[in-house]
Design a protein around this motif. Structure first.
Motif, PDB file in Angstrom:
ATOM      1  N   ALA A  55       7.757  -6.423   2.960  1.00  0.00           N
ATOM      2  CA  ALA A  55       6.978  -6.038   1.791  1.00  0.00           C
ATOM      3  C   ALA A  55       6.317  -4.688   2.027  1.00  0.00           C
ATOM      4  N   VAL A  56       5.872  -4.099   0.906  1.00  0.00           N
ATOM      5  CA  VAL A  56       5.206  -2.800   0.929  1.00  0.00           C
ATOM      6  C   VAL A  56       3.956  -2.907   0.063  1.00  0.00           C
ATOM      7  N   VAL A  57       2.892  -2.236   0.491  1.00  0.00           N
ATOM      8  CA  VAL A  57       1.685  -2.141  -0.325  1.00  0.00           C
ATOM      9  C   VAL A  57       1.276  -0.675  -0.396  1.00  0.00           C
ATOM     10  N   GLU A  58       0.746  -0.274  -1.531  1.00  0.00           N
ATOM     11  CA  GLU A  58       0.225   1.083  -1.714  1.00  0.00           C
ATOM     12  C   GLU A  58      -1.209   0.982  -2.226  1.00  0.00           C
ATOM     13  N   LEU A  59      -2.120   1.559  -1.466  1.00  0.00           N
ATOM     14  CA  LEU A  59      -3.523   1.643  -1.861  1.00  0.00           C
ATOM     15  C   LEU A  59      -3.824   3.082  -2.230  1.00  0.00           C
ATOM     16  N   GLU A  60      -4.807   3.298  -3.094  1.00  0.00           N
ATOM     17  CA  GLU A  60      -5.250   4.643  -3.431  1.00  0.00           C
ATOM     18  C   GLU A  60      -6.747   4.724  -3.232  1.00  0.00           C
ATOM     19  N   PHE A  61      -7.180   5.787  -2.556  1.00  0.00           N
ATOM     20  CA  PHE A  61      -8.593   6.068  -2.325  1.00  0.00           C
ATOM     21  C   PHE A  61      -8.895   7.476  -2.812  1.00  0.00           C
TER      22      PHE A  61
END
Length: 96
Positions: A55-61
């Motif tokens: 799986a892949v996750v993308e967070l944005e800050f």
């Protein structure tokens, strides 16, 4: 904006669901959002010999300082034991 990308190799689905149900709150505390979650499919190239991941996750800050503060925060570090049971994780930042 800074993106944080996670490559996830699942070990325990029950622990993963426990982790997943709590991690978003810790991200939000540092001005971040979970932008994308998805299953990994067929790799097209793997010249770096990355370990297989599910799986892949993308967070944005808003910035690198916020992403770093989140990753070292007490709130997130409290989830690390559950995360370690749930998965192996490679996490890295990407700037635009």
């Amino acid at each position: 904006m800074i993106k944080v990308i996670g490559l996830i190799q699942l070990n325990d689905l029950h622990a993963f669901e426990e982790y997943r149900s709590q991690v978003g709150q810790t991200v939000e505390q540092y001005g971040g959002v979970v932008a994308y979650r998805g299953k990994a499919n067929l790799p097209l190239w793997n010249e770096l010999a990355c370990a297989p991941f599910d799986a892949v996750v993308e967070l944005e800050f808003p910035n690198l300082a916020s992403a770093t503060a989140w990753s070292t925060s007490t709130q997130y570090q409290n989830l690390v034991p559950v995360r370690s049971k749930a998965m192996k994780l490679t996490l890295f930042t990407v700037s635009e």
